[in-house]
Each structure stands twice: as C-alpha cells, then as structure tokens.
Design an enzyme around this catalytic site. Structure first.
Site, PDB file in Angstrom:
ATOM      1  N   ARG A  94      18.540 -70.536  44.106  1.00  0.00           N
ATOM      2  CA  ARG A  94      17.650 -70.317  45.301  1.00  0.00           C
ATOM      3  C   ARG A  94      17.667 -71.326  46.084  1.00  0.00           C
ATOM      4  O   ARG A  94      16.868 -72.224  45.536  1.00  0.00           O
ATOM      5  CB  ARG A  94      16.204 -69.720  44.785  1.00  0.00           C
ATOM      6  CG  ARG A  94      16.712 -68.170  44.026  1.00  0.00           C
ATOM      7  CD  ARG A  94      15.142 -67.405  43.745  1.00  0.00           C
ATOM      8  NE  ARG A  94      15.588 -66.287  42.579  1.00  0.00           N
ATOM      9  CZ  ARG A  94      14.663 -65.639  42.249  1.00  0.00           C
ATOM     10  NH1 ARG A  94      13.367 -65.629  42.696  1.00  0.00           N
ATOM     11  NH2 ARG A  94      15.008 -64.628  41.323  1.00  0.00           N
ATOM     12  N   SER A  98      15.205 -62.542  45.340  1.00  0.00           N
ATOM     13  CA  SER A  98      14.072 -61.422  44.852  1.00  0.00           C
ATOM     14  C   SER A  98      13.103 -61.267  45.757  1.00  0.00           C
ATOM     15  O   SER A  98      13.051 -60.932  46.671  1.00  0.00           O
ATOM     16  CB  SER A  98      13.845 -62.040  43.345  1.00  0.00           C
ATOM     17  OG  SER A  98      13.039 -61.182  42.624  1.00  0.00           O
ATOM     18  N   HIS A  99      11.898 -61.786  45.215  1.00  0.00           N
ATOM     19  CA  HIS A  99      10.568 -61.653  46.032  1.00  0.00           C
ATOM     20  C   HIS A  99      10.399 -62.553  47.082  1.00  0.00           C
ATOM     21  O   HIS A  99       9.709 -62.836  47.772  1.00  0.00           O
ATOM     22  CB  HIS A  99       9.695 -61.731  44.950  1.00  0.00           C
ATOM     23  CG  HIS A  99       9.483 -63.040  44.123  1.00  0.00           C
ATOM     24  ND1 HIS A  99      10.341 -62.990  43.172  1.00  0.00           N
ATOM     25  CD2 HIS A  99       8.773 -64.007  44.167  1.00  0.00           C
ATOM     26  CE1 HIS A  99      10.096 -64.354  42.498  1.00  0.00           C
ATOM     27  NE2 HIS A  99       9.132 -64.745  43.262  1.00  0.00           N
ATOM     28  N   ASP A 142       9.889 -55.355  44.889  1.00  0.00           N
ATOM     29  CA  ASP A 142      10.310 -56.428  45.464  1.00  0.00           C
ATOM     30  C   ASP A 142      11.476 -56.337  46.098  1.00  0.00           C
ATOM     31  O   ASP A 142      12.190 -55.328  45.960  1.00  0.00           O
ATOM     32  CB  ASP A 142      10.279 -57.817  44.856  1.00  0.00           C
ATOM     33  CG  ASP A 142      11.087 -57.720  43.388  1.00  0.00           C
ATOM     34  OD1 ASP A 142      11.705 -56.529  43.286  1.00  0.00           O
ATOM     35  OD2 ASP A 142      11.499 -58.703  42.938  1.00  0.00           O
ATOM     36  N   ASP A 181      14.646 -57.213  45.710  1.00  0.00           N
ATOM     37  CA  ASP A 181      15.756 -56.683  45.024  1.00  0.00           C
ATOM     38  C   ASP A 181      15.555 -55.667  43.994  1.00  0.00           C
ATOM     39  O   ASP A 181      16.538 -55.308  43.056  1.00  0.00           O
ATOM     40  CB  ASP A 181      16.351 -57.968  44.261  1.00  0.00           C
ATOM     41  CG  ASP A 181      15.612 -58.700  43.183  1.00  0.00           C
ATOM     42  OD1 ASP A 181      14.353 -58.703  43.044  1.00  0.00           O
ATOM     43  OD2 ASP A 181      15.961 -58.897  41.988  1.00  0.00           O
ATOM     44  N   ASP A 208      13.512 -55.210  41.189  1.00  0.00           N
ATOM     45  CA  ASP A 208      13.196 -55.288  39.765  1.00  0.00           C
ATOM     46  C   ASP A 208      11.600 -55.556  39.482  1.00  0.00           C
ATOM     47  O   ASP A 208      11.248 -55.253  38.250  1.00  0.00           O
ATOM     48  CB  ASP A 208      14.001 -56.473  39.097  1.00  0.00           C
ATOM     49  CG  ASP A 208      13.690 -57.689  39.883  1.00  0.00           C
ATOM     50  OD1 ASP A 208      13.052 -57.983  40.757  1.00  0.00           O
ATOM     51  OD2 ASP A 208      14.481 -58.912  39.297  1.00  0.00           O
ATOM     52  N   ARG A 209      10.952 -55.522  40.623  1.00  0.00           N
ATOM     53  CA  ARG A 209       9.538 -55.933  40.201  1.00  0.00           C
ATOM     54  C   ARG A 209       8.685 -54.559  40.574  1.00  0.00           C
ATOM     55  O   ARG A 209       9.139 -53.919  41.639  1.00  0.00           O
ATOM     56  CB  ARG A 209       8.824 -57.064  40.967  1.00  0.00           C
ATOM     57  CG  ARG A 209       9.403 -58.260  40.490  1.00  0.00           C
ATOM     58  CD  ARG A 209       8.674 -59.375  41.367  1.00  0.00           C
ATOM     59  NE  ARG A 209       9.174 -60.647  40.668  1.00  0.00           N
ATOM     60  CZ  ARG A 209       8.255 -61.859  41.045  1.00  0.00           C
ATOM     61  NH1 ARG A 209       7.042 -61.689  41.306  1.00  0.00           N
ATOM     62  NH2 ARG A 209       8.821 -62.988  40.352  1.00  0.00           N
ATOM     63  N   THR A 240       9.113 -67.366  29.917  1.00  0.00           N
ATOM     64  CA  THR A 240       9.150 -66.781  30.992  1.00  0.00           C
ATOM     65  C   THR A 240      10.605 -66.358  31.722  1.00  0.00           C
ATOM     66  O   THR A 240      11.435 -67.490  31.645  1.00  0.00           O
ATOM     67  CB  THR A 240       8.606 -67.523  32.329  1.00  0.00           C
ATOM     68  OG1 THR A 240       7.253 -67.708  31.941  1.00  0.00           O
ATOM     69  CG2 THR A 240       8.590 -67.045  33.500  1.00  0.00           C
ATOM     70  N   GLU A 269       6.700 -58.730  32.007  1.00  0.00           N
ATOM     71  CA  GLU A 269       6.053 -59.993  32.364  1.00  0.00           C
ATOM     72  C   GLU A 269       5.062 -59.785  33.085  1.00  0.00           C
ATOM     73  O   GLU A 269       4.849 -58.566  33.801  1.00  0.00           O
ATOM     74  CB  GLU A 269       7.238 -60.619  33.105  1.00  0.00           C
ATOM     75  CG  GLU A 269       8.364 -61.414  32.468  1.00  0.00           C
ATOM     76  CD  GLU A 269       9.251 -62.076  32.955  1.00  0.00           C
ATOM     77  OE1 GLU A 269       9.024 -63.468  32.690  1.00  0.00           O
ATOM     78  OE2 GLU A 269      10.013 -61.741  33.930  1.00  0.00           O
ATOM     79  N   SER A 328       4.327 -60.995  35.815  1.00  0.00           N
ATOM     80  CA  SER A 328       4.831 -61.230  37.301  1.00  0.00           C
ATOM     81  C   SER A 328       5.375 -59.987  37.749  1.00  0.00           C
ATOM     82  O   SER A 328       6.266 -59.828  38.685  1.00  0.00           O
ATOM     83  CB  SER A 328       5.839 -62.419  37.268  1.00  0.00           C
ATOM     84  OG  SER A 328       6.685 -62.133  36.445  1.00  0.00           O
ATOM     85  N   LYS A 383      14.571 -56.208  34.426  1.00  0.00           N
ATOM     86  CA  LYS A 383      13.602 -55.464  34.607  1.00  0.00           C
ATOM     87  C   LYS A 383      13.931 -54.553  35.836  1.00  0.00           C
ATOM     88  O   LYS A 383      14.767 -54.642  36.545  1.00  0.00           O
ATOM     89  CB  LYS A 383      12.282 -56.535  35.153  1.00  0.00           C
ATOM     90  CG  LYS A 383      12.589 -57.528  36.103  1.00  0.00           C
ATOM     91  CD  LYS A 383      11.403 -58.384  36.116  1.00  0.00           C
ATOM     92  CE  LYS A 383      11.387 -59.069  37.721  1.00  0.00           C
ATOM     93  NZ  LYS A 383      12.176 -60.560  37.075  1.00  0.00           N
TER      94      LYS A 383
HETATM   95  C1  VG1 Z   1       8.953 -65.953  38.475  1.00  0.00           C
HETATM   96  C2  VG1 Z   1       8.183 -65.242  37.384  1.00  0.00           C
HETATM   97  C3  VG1 Z   1       8.822 -64.557  36.219  1.00  0.00           C
HETATM   98  C4  VG1 Z   1      10.109 -64.007  36.828  1.00  0.00           C
HETATM   99  C5  VG1 Z   1      10.906 -64.634  37.783  1.00  0.00           C
HETATM  100  C6  VG1 Z   1      12.101 -63.797  38.404  1.00  0.00           C
HETATM  101  O1  VG1 Z   1       9.492 -66.997  37.727  1.00  0.00           O
HETATM  102  O2  VG1 Z   1       6.994 -65.837  36.953  1.00  0.00           O
HETATM  103  O3  VG1 Z   1       8.118 -63.926  35.299  1.00  0.00           O
HETATM  104  O4  VG1 Z   1      11.120 -63.551  35.717  1.00  0.00           O
HETATM  105  O5  VG1 Z   1       9.888 -64.873  38.795  1.00  0.00           O
HETATM  106  O6  VG1 Z   1      11.499 -62.630  38.920  1.00  0.00           O
HETATM  107  P1  VG1 Z   1       8.783 -68.446  38.134  1.00  0.00           P
HETATM  108  O7  VG1 Z   1       9.805 -69.348  37.374  1.00  0.00           O
HETATM  109  O8  VG1 Z   1       8.863 -68.774  39.583  1.00  0.00           O
HETATM  110  O9  VG1 Z   1       7.394 -68.392  37.412  1.00  0.00           O
HETATM  111  V1  VG1 Z   1      12.413 -61.950  40.234  1.00  0.00           V
HETATM  112  O10 VG1 Z   1      11.786 -60.580  40.623  1.00  0.00           O
HETATM  113  O11 VG1 Z   1      12.604 -63.212  41.403  1.00  0.00           O
HETATM  114  O12 VG1 Z   1      14.017 -61.823  39.802  1.00  0.00           O
HETATM  115 CO    CO Z   2      12.929 -59.454  41.794  1.00  0.00          CO
END
Ligand code: VG1
Ligand code: CO
Length: 565
Positions: free
Chosen positions: A25, A117-118, A293, A295, A297-298, A362, A381, A383, A394
């Site tokens: 990213r 993603s988010h 979110d 994409d 998955d959240r 994680t 998770e 998150s 997810k």
């Molecule tokens: C974050 C979350 C983690 C999740 C990841 C991807 O990672 O804490 O639990 O799996 O995002 O989610 P980090 O390393 O920033 O803590 V998503 O929805 O971006 O695919």
């Molecule tokens: Co996501």
C-alpha cells in the site's frame, strides 16, 4: 486474429516494495512512477515461476482511483508472461471476499486484488496491490517474502504494449488475443453473481427476507447499511434490496462505489463511520446498523440507538449461535480463532462448547492454513474483521447476514443479545487507541524501549497503579506464532504485557499505513459480574498505565489518539 508480440522492457528495482499486513500500500503517486506498478506485478509473476504458465488469475478490487490503469498494466504483463486467462470484474469492481470466493469456486491459481482497503482513495491518497493464492486467501509470509525478494532484483518486465486494453473492462464478455502464438483470454464478469449465490447457500434467505419485510406476527426489522461509497454498494443492492426486499431509500446508503470514496475514510469504526452512528442516534426506529470498508471485508455492527458491538464481542456472539445458520448445520462447527490483539471473549465460548481455539498474529493470512486443515470454522479480528471458512478472507456482508440470522432465530435485538451473552460469559472490555501517521523514528524508539523494558529482570511482578486500580505484570513478551499446520514461525508480532488478573496491554506498529508510523495500543480487561459499565470508563486506569509504561506521549508528541475504538 492478429498475432501480437510481447517485448522486454528494461527496469531497475525500487527498494520500498515490501508487502505489509495485507499487500503493498502506497500513495497513488508512488504507484504512478514509471515502472513502479509494472515492477511489482512482474515480481509477483516471477515469484510464481512456472505455475503461472497456462494459469488463470482473477483480477479486481474496490474500484478506487488508479484501478483502471493498474488493470490494463496487469492485462498486458500477464499476456506476455504466459498466463492463459484473466477473469476481471466489470469496471474492475470485485470485493475482497468475492475475489476469494471465485478463486475457490473456479479453482484458479490465484488473484490480484487492487485495494488499499480502509485507507482513503483518490489521486492524493492510497492504492494497493495484494496477491491471493489458490485457496482464496492472502499470500502467506513465505510467498510475500519471495515477491519482495523479486522486487529487489528485478531487471526486466515482459509486456505486450500493442494489446488494446482501452475500455476492455467496461463491457461484459470475453476477448481473445494471440500473443506470441499463444491464446490469451480476458473475461469480464459481473462479480456479484457468484458471491450472491454463495450467500444464498450459506444463509436462509427466506427467513432473512421475513425479518426485513416483517410478518403477520413481527414488524419489519429496520436496518441501515452503509457502504461508505465503497465496493460493497453493488453487493448490498443485489442482496439486500433485490433479494431480501430492503428499501433502497431507507435501508441502505452510500451504495454507489466512488473512486475516491466521496473523500471519506472508508473505515467502519466509530470515528470514520460517525455519520451512520449519528443517523441511528437521531432515528430510533432503526433496529440495526452496519458499515463496511472500501473493499468489503470489514464490518461494524450497531444496535438500536447506535449501541456499539465491539468486533471481539461480535465474534463471540456469532460463535455462540452458529447453529442457526444453515451452512454450519450442514458442515458442523470446528474450531474458533482470533488475532492476538482481539479480546478473548470468543475463548470463553470455545471453552464452554469444547471447541479448539487458536490465537494467531494480526492479518487474515494466518487463518488460512487452519481452515484448509478443517480445524477452523469462525474467526475474527478486533479491527472489524469477521469471517468463516466459506472463503479465506474476512467478509463484511457475511458478518451482517450472520448477525441478522442470529437476531431472527433468537427474536431479540442486538443490545439484548449482548447483555444475555455477558450474563453468561462475563465481559471482556476492549478498546484500541490508534496514533496515526506518527514520525517513524519516535515510534520505532518507543517500541525498542518497550522491548528492553519488558526484558528487564524485574518487569514481571511489577505493579502499576492508576485511578485507584493496581495491576501486576504476570508475563511480558513480543508475540511469536508457530503455525500448527506447517510449523512456519512469525516473530515480533506485537509487545504484550499480560497482568495477573488476565488484563492485557498490547503495542503494535501498523503494517497497512502508507506514510509515517501508526501505533496501535490495545487494552483489555475482563469482568465476571460488572458487565454494564461504559468501556472507556472501565478501561481508564489501564489506558493510563499503558501510556505510562510506553511513554507514548514523550516519544510521539501526541496528547490524544487519532481514533479510539
Ligand atoms: C490492520 C488491522 C488488521 C487487518 C489489516 C488488514 O492491520 O489491524 O487486523 O487484518 O489491517 O485489514 P495493521 O497492520 O494496520 O494493524 V483490511 O480491511 O486493510 O484488508
Ligand atoms: Co478491507
């Protein structure tokens, strides 16, 4: 069909293409650099080696800015690298869970998911590329490490510059090309079809329809789903409006995917989805709210008046009620799992039901092996990630359908379900403080100092007091995980300070940000009886201790976190 010739383009490596928690990213402008995206795609292909020849791959993402040029690049490079077919979502649209589902259903080699993603999108914000393997899940560490190695030594890109990609992803259908004498196929599909069918197999759509529309004995259960201008909009319209009879005006919002998410942060939490929270507070006829979110998955689950369900509790409640979902009636319920920082509420359910329970680092990639081995049915998770072994990502929409199934079966509202759960199991209070985009140096220093501190001889046994509460350290470490299936080891997954009463403080640096360092502090305590206190009030002493132990304010200069969940 004219014969197209592939060519070799000379290139040199970029030194910043190490995939993080979930893919690579970066800011869009980083991906726009000459050969930057090309190098990464070619590196994925180099890492796949001979497996790529004649293979089919799925390509798609949340449709964020820069998706189209990235897909065109992938088409050209794939054609020259002897991929035989690409299955691409129309306009590039493919939620992360839908990619996982179709990789499994079509039994293809893997997929390339274009999303950050988010993280916010648009020309000034983030883009991302992630590789998923044949089980439908994110590539595990050994593969992302291989990709990273390739990015450091790449010298050539194979591509077919004459392959006409203009508007190719705008129209459904199949195009065939002849590249270097081989047939190369691009199939543009409606990415919702397979996914919607899968959901119909998992859930009882008749019951869910009756819940949403109401019956003679029960008024309609009034929901409000917020796609936050992300990719789930198309799936939400399809499943909830067309299949389940929800109102397009009153039950769903922000369902048109925008390439910049309408300038919002498409992250379903109390801060970035405040708009939805406010809507539910203003309008008490809503029984349920959920947000997704970028994409898809959240998920965030809310009850009447925006009653907030922590993702850790959401996981535990679902674990406790899976028998009301046809998929689990048929397949049975094997083990449960959560990421290490996720509160341990689900552990209590596992213990009571006699199920295996796993604690992994994680990132969703750590659940895949356990699912493939048939030892894991449901995981989550903190998150805002929840999912099951129906796919290997997810799945935000799945989580909402699962919650609605539980609500339908129990004939209870969200808040009552939680209160009942806490009465049985006690409550794991949880909060997470995020300090986004701190200076990297200060954040690293803080983590290094913490590492030394917890290793010091007298740290275990030490007591800390704040706001009249005292906690004594029982154990402290930097979490490492040995995968029970392939014995691979993941080290340095977060500093844990575990207290004698089971409370925990965890410190991690995020692996998904695109600039600076984001520090996450996870705070958890458990109460058997006292289950109705506000979480922030309950956790205040531990938060103070957490800031004190880490000296976070000193190292970052931050007085307040960016996001509290
Ligand atoms: C974050 C979350 C983690 C999740 C990841 C991807 O990672 O804490 O639990 O799996 O995002 O989610 P980090 O390393 O920033 O803590 V998503 O929805 O971006 O695919
Ligand atoms: Co996501």
């Amino acid at each position: 069909m004219s014969v197209l010739q592939s060519v070799i383009v000379e290139t040199s490596p970029f030194d910043d293409q190490k995939p993080g928690t979930s893919g690579l990213r970066k800011k869009v402008k980083v991906f726009m650099q000459k050969n930057y995206t090309e190098n990464f795609i070619q590196s994925i292909f180099n890492a796949l080696g001979d497996k790529l020849k004649g293979a089919t791959l799925v390509v798609g993402g949340d449709g964020r800015y820069f998706s189209k040029p990235a897909i065109n690049t992938i088409i050209r490079i794939a054609s020259a690298n002897e991929v035989s077919k690409l299955i691409i979502g129309k306009l590039g649209i493919f939620s992360t869970p839908a990619v996982s589902a179709i990789i499994r259903e079509q039994q293809v080699l893997g997929g390339i998911v274009l999303t950050a993603s988010h993280n916010p999108g648009g020309i000034r914000n983030d883009f991302g590329i992630k590789y998923n393997i044949e089980n439908g899940g994110p590539a595990p560490d050994n593969i992302t490490n291989k990709i990273f190695e390739q990015t450091k030594q790449i010298t050539q890109i194979k591509t077919t510059p004459t392959l006409e990609t203009d508007r190719i992803i705008d129209i459904l259908g199949t195009s065939k090309f002849n590249v270097d004498g081989r047939e190369f196929t691009v199939e543009i599909i409606d990415s919702t079809i397979n996914y919607v069918n899968l959901m119909k197999q998992i859930f009882d759509f008749n019951k869910l329809r009756a819940l949403i529309r109401g019956t003679e004995d029960r008024p309609p259960f009034n929901i409000l789903l917020d796609s936050m201008n992300g990719v789930t909009g198309v799936y939400v319209r399809n499943i909830f409006v067309e299949e389940l009879g929800a109102s397009p005006d009153n039950n769903v919002r922000r369902v048109v995917p925008l390439d910049n998410f309408g300038e919002i942060h498409p992250d379903p939490n109390l801060t970035y989805a405040k708009d939805l929270v406010d809507k539910l507070k203003e309008n008490s006829t809503y029984d349920f709210g959920a947000a997704f979110d970028g994409d898809g998955d959240r998920n965030m689950i809310l009850g009447k008046n925006a009653f907030f369900v922590t993702p850790s509790d959401s996981l535990a409640v679902l674990a406790n009620n899976l028998e009301c979902i046809p998929y689990f009636q048929k397949n049975g319920v094997h083990g449960f799992a959560r990421s290490m920082p996720t509160a341990a509420a689900v552990d209590r359910v596992a213990a009571k039901l006699g199920k295996e329970m796993f604690e992994v680092p994680t990132g969703w990639k750590y659940f895949g092996n356990l699912m493939d081995a048939g030892r894991l049915s449901l995981c989550g998770e903190e998150s805002f990630g929840t999912g099951s072994d129906h796919i290997r990502e997810k799945d935000g929409l799945w989580a909402v359908l699962a919650w609605l199934s539980v609500i339908e079966a129990k004939n209870m509202g969200v808040e009552d379900i939680l209160k009942e759960h806490w009465t049985i199991y006690g409550r794991n209070y949880f909060t997470r403080y995020d300090y986004e985009e701190c200076e990297t140096e200060g954040a690293n220093q803080m983590m290094q100092r913490l590492e030394q501190l917890i290793a010091s001889a007298d740290f275990v046994g030490k007591s800390f007091t704040a706001s009249g509460k005292t906690y004594t350290v029982a154990k402290a470490d930097n979490f490492s995980y040995v995968d029970p299936i392939d014995n691979s080891v993941a080290k340095n997954q977060g500093i844990r300070v575990l207290f004698e009463d089971g409370s925990r403080l965890i410190y991690r640096l995020s692996g998904t940000g695109s600039s600076g360092a984001t520090i996450r502090v996870y705070i958890e305590c458990y109460e058997k009886e006292n289950v109705l206190t506000d979480a922030q009030v309950m956790l205040k002493p531990l938060v103070e201790i957490g800031l004190d132990i880490s000296q976070l304010k000193k190292f970052t200069g931050r007085e307040e976190p960016t996001v509290i969940t």
